[in-house]
Scaffold this motif. Structure first.
Motif, PDB file in Angstrom:
ATOM      1  N   ILE A  61     -62.905  33.968  49.197  1.00  0.00           N
ATOM      2  CA  ILE A  61     -63.985  33.389  49.787  1.00  0.00           C
ATOM      3  C   ILE A  61     -64.214  33.793  51.117  1.00  0.00           C
ATOM      4  CG2 ILE A  61     -64.280  31.589  47.973  1.00  0.00           C
ATOM      5  CD1 ILE A  61     -63.147  29.545  50.139  1.00  0.00           C
ATOM      6  N   ALA A  62     -62.870  33.876  52.019  1.00  0.00           N
ATOM      7  CA  ALA A  62     -63.425  34.457  53.332  1.00  0.00           C
ATOM      8  C   ALA A  62     -62.172  35.654  53.730  1.00  0.00           C
ATOM      9  CB  ALA A  62     -62.805  33.275  54.038  1.00  0.00           C
ATOM     10  N   LEU A  63     -62.846  36.624  54.800  1.00  0.00           N
ATOM     11  CA  LEU A  63     -61.999  37.547  55.040  1.00  0.00           C
ATOM     12  C   LEU A  63     -62.234  37.767  56.280  1.00  0.00           C
ATOM     13  CD1 LEU A  63     -60.924  40.576  54.244  1.00  0.00           C
ATOM     14  CD2 LEU A  63     -63.253  41.104  54.200  1.00  0.00           C
ATOM     15  N   ALA A  64     -60.909  38.400  57.209  1.00  0.00           N
ATOM     16  CA  ALA A  64     -60.914  38.762  58.496  1.00  0.00           C
ATOM     17  C   ALA A  64     -59.761  39.981  58.911  1.00  0.00           C
ATOM     18  CB  ALA A  64     -60.617  37.269  59.342  1.00  0.00           C
ATOM     19  N   PRO A  65     -60.102  40.523  60.062  1.00  0.00           N
ATOM     20  CA  PRO A  65     -58.999  41.583  60.206  1.00  0.00           C
ATOM     21  C   PRO A  65     -57.611  40.722  60.653  1.00  0.00           C
ATOM     22  CG  PRO A  65     -60.806  41.138  61.637  1.00  0.00           C
ATOM     23  CD  PRO A  65     -60.998  40.380  60.813  1.00  0.00           C
ATOM     24  N   SER A  72     -59.353  33.372  61.158  1.00  0.00           N
ATOM     25  CA  SER A  72     -59.149  34.317  62.115  1.00  0.00           C
ATOM     26  C   SER A  72     -57.605  34.401  62.891  1.00  0.00           C
ATOM     27  CB  SER A  72     -59.978  34.067  63.242  1.00  0.00           C
ATOM     28  OG  SER A  72     -59.824  34.933  64.407  1.00  0.00           O
ATOM     29  N   GLU A  73     -57.330  35.602  63.273  1.00  0.00           N
ATOM     30  CA  GLU A  73     -55.969  35.726  63.702  1.00  0.00           C
ATOM     31  C   GLU A  73     -55.878  36.338  65.043  1.00  0.00           C
ATOM     32  OE1 GLU A  73     -51.791  37.861  62.356  1.00  0.00           O
ATOM     33  OE2 GLU A  73     -53.616  39.076  62.621  1.00  0.00           O
ATOM     34  N   ALA A 121     -52.878  37.077  68.829  1.00  0.00           N
ATOM     35  CA  ALA A 121     -51.748  36.501  69.543  1.00  0.00           C
ATOM     36  C   ALA A 121     -50.934  35.789  68.488  1.00  0.00           C
ATOM     37  CB  ALA A 121     -52.240  35.947  70.714  1.00  0.00           C
ATOM     38  N   GLY A 122     -50.530  35.999  67.256  1.00  0.00           N
ATOM     39  CA  GLY A 122     -49.496  35.347  66.495  1.00  0.00           C
ATOM     40  C   GLY A 122     -49.929  34.120  66.106  1.00  0.00           C
ATOM     41  N   THR A 123     -51.089  33.560  66.004  1.00  0.00           N
ATOM     42  CA  THR A 123     -51.607  32.586  65.667  1.00  0.00           C
ATOM     43  C   THR A 123     -52.838  32.906  64.682  1.00  0.00           C
ATOM     44  OG1 THR A 123     -51.202  31.483  67.728  1.00  0.00           O
ATOM     45  CG2 THR A 123     -52.629  30.275  66.268  1.00  0.00           C
ATOM     46  N   ILE A 124     -52.809  31.841  63.529  1.00  0.00           N
ATOM     47  CA  ILE A 124     -53.724  32.087  62.510  1.00  0.00           C
ATOM     48  C   ILE A 124     -54.506  30.644  62.613  1.00  0.00           C
ATOM     49  CG2 ILE A 124     -54.325  32.238  60.011  1.00  0.00           C
ATOM     50  CD1 ILE A 124     -51.590  33.896  59.577  1.00  0.00           C
ATOM     51  N   TRP A 125     -55.942  30.907  62.628  1.00  0.00           N
ATOM     52  CA  TRP A 125     -56.840  29.776  62.643  1.00  0.00           C
ATOM     53  C   TRP A 125     -57.202  29.532  61.276  1.00  0.00           C
ATOM     54  CZ3 TRP A 125     -58.510  26.967  67.530  1.00  0.00           C
ATOM     55  CH2 TRP A 125     -57.571  27.369  68.543  1.00  0.00           C
ATOM     56  N   ILE A 126     -57.594  28.307  60.846  1.00  0.00           N
ATOM     57  CA  ILE A 126     -58.431  28.131  59.468  1.00  0.00           C
ATOM     58  C   ILE A 126     -59.448  26.957  59.954  1.00  0.00           C
ATOM     59  CG2 ILE A 126     -58.585  27.443  57.102  1.00  0.00           C
ATOM     60  CD1 ILE A 126     -56.176  29.130  56.725  1.00  0.00           C
ATOM     61  N   TRP A 127     -60.846  27.102  59.687  1.00  0.00           N
ATOM     62  CA  TRP A 127     -61.804  26.219  59.757  1.00  0.00           C
ATOM     63  C   TRP A 127     -62.184  26.000  58.187  1.00  0.00           C
ATOM     64  CZ3 TRP A 127     -67.047  27.010  62.438  1.00  0.00           C
ATOM     65  CH2 TRP A 127     -67.771  25.976  62.596  1.00  0.00           C
TER      66      TRP A 127
END
Length: 334
Positions: A254-258, A309-310, A312-318
């Motif tokens: 359902i969601a996509l990001a580089p 989104s990703e 600097a080594g951190t993945i964020w999810i909303w």
């Protein structure tokens, strides 16, 4: 008185001999015929089978597929191409997220043009608080389509103009205190215009999408990007949308990001994850389950409301009411 003379046939005994010989020859010939017939039948029975009568077909028959044995389940399930999650349909996102590092990110909600204002929000404290900004006022651009943040002060986004709803590039260099439109840069930008989701605009121009409805676009460079289609298929391009890869279908995507090593995908409705399942996908579209963020939001309500989104080594999810982060590649979120 005259004496009667008795007539005796000549060679009577000789004739009888020849009759006997003839009968014997006939019997012998008959016996030989019978023996020949019996031997012929035996030879046919004991010899090679008769060759079948050849038949002809318009095209060769396709051999039946050999039975396969199902592989044993692994500890970490990996999605397979062609699978689908019941009730999950990918739709265009109403939430957009762009991370900068472990503490800083930008986000925005979006909707129809021109009714939806462009109001990006900024956090610099790991999503504890968010500061809202106004981009529509100074630029007359609405309906954010994508965000690209490079710092707490600098943000670029694609939106739609209030007049005509055409794509436009908007930037801020002062943390959203002011915005400026750069319409000339739209021609060299990646975007999908909502009025025609069968076309992808790349930096070198427009090209036919690999499907009729692209719901998510994830550019990695001027020539490389991935798209998620409404039918659940994922495609990549390495020549700025001129050609597309063979598709892969990720269950419930359902969601996509580089991402640094490819792309991030969020799936919903997976039996092994009661929430947002995070996958990493290589450029060759090989998926790996990275983790799961548990949420009470029903899987069927997650499509279009989850962003990832990703940086600097951190993945964020909303997802739902929360924005969470992972610093261990998705294994845990906080």
């Amino acid at each position: 008185m005259a004496r009667n003379i008795r007539h005796v046939p000549k060679d009577t005994s000789r004739r009888r001999v020849w009759v006997y010989v003839g009968v014997a020859a006939f019997i012998l010939f008959d016996i030989l015929l019978i023996l020949w017939a019996i031997n012929s039948t035996r030879a046919s029975a004991s010899g090679s089978a008769p060759r079948p009568i050849p038949t002809f077909r318009a095209s060769p028959a396709t051999p039946a597929a050999a039975p396969t044995t199902a592989a044993a389940p692994t500890a970490t399930p990996t999605p397979t191409a062609g699978a689908a999650s019941a009730g999950i349909v990918a739709v265009p996102a109403t939430r957009i997220l762009s991370a900068v590092n472990a503490t800083t990110a930008w986000r925005a909600t979006t909707g129809a043009c021109p009714a939806t204002d462009a109001s990006p929000e900024l956090t610099t404290d790991s999503s504890a608080t968010w500061a809202s900004t106004d981009a529509t006022g100074p630029t007359k651009v609405t309906a954010v389509q994508s965000l690209s943040a490079t710092s707490a002060t600098t943000l670029t986004f694609i939106g739609l103009t209030t007049a005509g709803c055409t794509p436009n590039v908007v930037k801020t260099f002062v943390s959203g205190d002011n915005y400026k439109a750069y319409p000339e840069q739209a021609a060299t930008s990646w975007y999908v215009n909502p009025v025609n989701r069968a076309v992808v605009h790349a930096p070198a121009g427009e090209h036919r999408a690999p499907c009729d409805a692209v719901v998510a676009l994830a550019p990695r460079a001027d020539s490389a990007a991935a798209v998620l289609c409404a039918d659940g298929r994922l495609f990549t391009t390495t020549d700025a949308a001129v050609t597309w890869s063979a598709p892969a279908t990720l269950p419930g995507a359902i969601a996509l990001a580089p991402a640094t090593t490819g792309y991030l995908v969020v799936s919903a409705g997976r039996p092994e994850c009661a929430g947002a399942q995070l996958l990493t996908v290589t450029d060759a579209l090989v998926p790996t389950v990275a983790g799961c963020y548990t949420t009470s939001t029903p899987a069927t309500a997650m499509a279009g409301t989850v962003a990832v989104s990703e940086a600097a080594g951190t993945i964020w999810i909303w997802a739902g009411e929360q924005v969470v982060r992972s610093t261990d590649s998705g294994a845990t979120f906080k």
